[in-house]
Design a protein around this motif. Structure first.
Motif, PDB file in Angstrom:
ATOM      1  N   ASP A 179     -46.455  10.705  23.902  1.00  0.00           N
ATOM      2  CA  ASP A 179     -45.359  10.672  24.868  1.00  0.00           C
ATOM      3  C   ASP A 179     -44.829  12.095  24.995  1.00  0.00           C
ATOM      4  O   ASP A 179     -44.494  12.734  23.995  1.00  0.00           O
ATOM      5  CB  ASP A 179     -44.275   9.726  24.369  1.00  0.00           C
ATOM      6  N   ILE A 180     -44.731  12.619  26.223  1.00  0.00           N
ATOM      7  CA  ILE A 180     -44.389  14.033  26.411  1.00  0.00           C
ATOM      8  C   ILE A 180     -43.024  14.248  27.051  1.00  0.00           C
ATOM      9  O   ILE A 180     -42.699  15.381  27.425  1.00  0.00           O
ATOM     10  CB  ILE A 180     -45.475  14.740  27.251  1.00  0.00           C
ATOM     11  N   VAL A 181     -42.200  13.206  27.200  1.00  0.00           N
ATOM     12  CA  VAL A 181     -40.873  13.384  27.789  1.00  0.00           C
ATOM     13  C   VAL A 181     -39.793  12.880  26.836  1.00  0.00           C
ATOM     14  O   VAL A 181     -39.950  11.865  26.165  1.00  0.00           O
ATOM     15  CB  VAL A 181     -40.732  12.672  29.156  1.00  0.00           C
ATOM     16  N   LEU A 182     -38.684  13.620  26.784  1.00  0.00           N
ATOM     17  CA  LEU A 182     -37.561  13.200  25.964  1.00  0.00           C
ATOM     18  C   LEU A 182     -36.960  11.911  26.516  1.00  0.00           C
ATOM     19  O   LEU A 182     -37.005  11.641  27.714  1.00  0.00           O
ATOM     20  CB  LEU A 182     -36.479  14.282  25.918  1.00  0.00           C
ATOM     21  N   GLY A 183     -36.364  11.149  25.607  1.00  0.00           N
ATOM     22  CA  GLY A 183     -35.727   9.893  25.987  1.00  0.00           C
ATOM     23  C   GLY A 183     -35.335   9.139  24.740  1.00  0.00           C
ATOM     24  O   GLY A 183     -35.153   9.727  23.662  1.00  0.00           O
ATOM     25  N   HIS A 184     -35.223   7.830  24.875  1.00  0.00           N
ATOM     26  CA  HIS A 184     -34.802   6.987  23.759  1.00  0.00           C
ATOM     27  C   HIS A 184     -35.736   5.794  23.631  1.00  0.00           C
ATOM     28  O   HIS A 184     -36.229   5.255  24.622  1.00  0.00           O
ATOM     29  CB  HIS A 184     -33.364   6.499  23.963  1.00  0.00           C
ATOM     30  N   ASP A 185     -35.953   5.381  22.373  1.00  0.00           N
ATOM     31  CA  ASP A 185     -36.788   4.209  22.112  1.00  0.00           C
ATOM     32  C   ASP A 185     -36.070   2.917  22.478  1.00  0.00           C
ATOM     33  O   ASP A 185     -36.714   1.913  22.796  1.00  0.00           O
ATOM     34  CB  ASP A 185     -37.173   4.170  20.634  1.00  0.00           C
ATOM     35  N   ALA A 186     -34.750   2.927  22.401  1.00  0.00           N
ATOM     36  CA  ALA A 186     -33.943   1.743  22.697  1.00  0.00           C
ATOM     37  C   ALA A 186     -32.928   2.081  23.787  1.00  0.00           C
ATOM     38  O   ALA A 186     -32.469   3.222  23.899  1.00  0.00           O
ATOM     39  CB  ALA A 186     -33.227   1.247  21.448  1.00  0.00           C
ATOM     40  N   PHE A 187     -32.545   1.085  24.566  1.00  0.00           N
ATOM     41  CA  PHE A 187     -31.679   1.321  25.722  1.00  0.00           C
ATOM     42  C   PHE A 187     -30.303   1.831  25.330  1.00  0.00           C
ATOM     43  O   PHE A 187     -29.692   2.627  26.057  1.00  0.00           O
ATOM     44  CB  PHE A 187     -31.545   0.037  26.547  1.00  0.00           C
ATOM     45  N   ASP A 188     -29.802   1.445  24.162  1.00  0.00           N
ATOM     46  CA  ASP A 188     -28.459   1.862  23.753  1.00  0.00           C
ATOM     47  C   ASP A 188     -28.299   3.374  23.772  1.00  0.00           C
ATOM     48  O   ASP A 188     -27.205   3.889  24.027  1.00  0.00           O
ATOM     49  CB  ASP A 188     -28.144   1.321  22.354  1.00  0.00           C
ATOM     50  N   GLY A 189     -29.387   4.109  23.509  1.00  0.00           N
ATOM     51  CA  GLY A 189     -29.312   5.562  23.509  1.00  0.00           C
ATOM     52  C   GLY A 189     -28.956   6.135  24.869  1.00  0.00           C
ATOM     53  O   GLY A 189     -28.266   7.163  24.957  1.00  0.00           O
ATOM     54  N   TYR A 190     -29.405   5.478  25.936  1.00  0.00           N
ATOM     55  CA  TYR A 190     -29.093   5.953  27.285  1.00  0.00           C
ATOM     56  C   TYR A 190     -27.625   5.727  27.628  1.00  0.00           C
ATOM     57  O   TYR A 190     -27.024   6.511  28.365  1.00  0.00           O
ATOM     58  CB  TYR A 190     -29.999   5.256  28.305  1.00  0.00           C
ATOM     59  N   LEU A 191     -27.049   4.647  27.103  1.00  0.00           N
ATOM     60  CA  LEU A 191     -25.644   4.370  27.360  1.00  0.00           C
ATOM     61  C   LEU A 191     -24.721   5.240  26.518  1.00  0.00           C
ATOM     62  O   LEU A 191     -23.613   5.577  26.936  1.00  0.00           O
ATOM     63  CB  LEU A 191     -25.347   2.895  27.068  1.00  0.00           C
TER      64      LEU A 191
END
Length: 361
Positions: free
Chosen positions: A59-71
């Motif tokens: 996986d080459i893009v930053l983000g979160h494994d779980a949705f809570d991280g986006y909130l």
């Protein structure tokens, strides 16, 4: 839609909004293990898995494994940003003699749509297609006056696999009042993989632009014409390591704490090459194509280790970079810049293509 690992499209719950609405993740699968994970929250690229030169997949893009991280914290990871990507000076502009006041959410300026931009909205999944080219269509209705912007704006983002390792994004919008529109994708890339514990300073970058926009201390373009990249750290007309000149004693590098500047792409018709990025360690090659007039290059200067992402990794300065095709910043206040105006009866339509390969082929 089947959830089999052989399916070209997979849909599954990813989390829930505070009001209980379900947030799905849609995975579009191409060839050689290539896949793009899309979530309707922020119409975002949640994951982008790409093979490397040895056949491994990361996986080459930053983000979160779980949705809570986006909130939990707004970071624009993979998000669709709008109504207006980048900055508008003083969080205001005039259109047809009427003063428009926006959310000031970046010092005195408006950034990426305001306090509750498109990246903070749950878009509607209009359709998902598995036959032919796997695709998902997401829609959102931005009300007249949202974040201060005039006019109701009906927007669509179409994510489609248009090649074995190619993700295309089409942005569309219509309005019922004169307004401004400027959308893009805000993915943070590390071609060695987000779990690789490497930074992007050894990535090699090419941007075919002769000019860039020098900025003031609040990242607003300075008065006057674009600046030449010649004989500056901003010259990426030939492939050069991102970190080769990032510590040069140049005023613009000090103001941005690195690269955070708009490149003025050469004029032309249709979708064309805007950047090429290569990672010697992994052998991944990334070509970005667009019909946009500008490209914001951001070298991850403000990633400070204060938050974690996938795999519980802390993101630090230069762990990833952004290449964001869009209109030039502060265009609504700069009649000398290419216009971002949209009128009733017109259709805003812009395209971004992420094309991947390996150095071995």
């Amino acid at each position: 839609m089947t959830s089999s690992s052989e399916a070209r499209v997979e849909r599954a719950p990813f989390g829930a909004m505070p009001d209980g609405r379900t947030v799905e993740r849609i995975i579009l699968r191409g060839a050689h293990g290539f896949e793009a994970g899309i979530i309707p929250y922020g119409a975002a690229v949640q994951s982008l898995k790409v093979p490397d030169g040895a056949g491994g997949i990361d996986d080459i893009v930053l983000g979160h494994d779980a949705f809570d991280g986006y909130l939990a914290r707004r970071q624009y990871f993979g998000a669709t940003v709008g109504r207006y990507a980048n900055r508008i000076a003083g969080a205001r502009f005039s259109i047809d003699g009427t003063q428009v006041t926006l959310d000031a959410n970046n010092g005195p300026n408006a950034l990426h749509g305001g306090l509750e931009g498109f990246d903070r909205k749950l878009w509607r999944i209009e359709s998902v297609a598995e036959q032919g080219e796997p695709a998902v269509v997401l829609t959102y209705v931005s009300a007249d006056g949202e974040c201060g912007y005039p006019g109701r704006l009906d927007v669509r983002v179409i994510y489609r696999l248009t090649g074995p390792m190619e993700l295309s994004m089409i942005y569309e919008a219509t309005t019922d009042r004169p307004t401004v529109v400027n959308m893009t994708n805000h993915s943070f890339f590390n071609l060695n993989g987000v779990l690789s514990s490497t930074n992007i300073l050894d990535h090699h970058l090419m941007i075919p632009a002769d000019h860039f926009l020098a900025v003031d201390a609040t990242a607003i373009p300075l008065p006057g014409p674009p600046a030449s990249v010649a004989d500056t750290p901003f010259d990426f007309r030939q492939m050069v390591a991102v970190g080769a000149r990032i510590r040069d004693n140049h005023e613009q590098m000090r103001l941005g704490r690195g690269y955070d500047h708009n490149y003025c792409l050469p004029a032309g018709d249709g979708v064309r090459l805007a950047a090429r990025l290569e990672a010697p360690q992994s052998g991944r090659v990334f070509e970005l194509l667009t019909d946009q007039v500008g490209l914001q290059f951001y070298s991850g200067n403000l990633l400070d280790g204060s938050t974690s992402g996938k795999g519980g990794r802390l993101h630090r300065q230069s762990d990833a970079l952004c290449l964001e095709p869009h209109a030039w910043p502060d265009t609504p206040n700069r009649p000398d810049f290419p216009s971002a105006r949209l009128d009733p009866g017109e259709v805003y339509r812009r395209t971004i293509v992420y094309r991947f390969a390996t150095a071995s082929g």
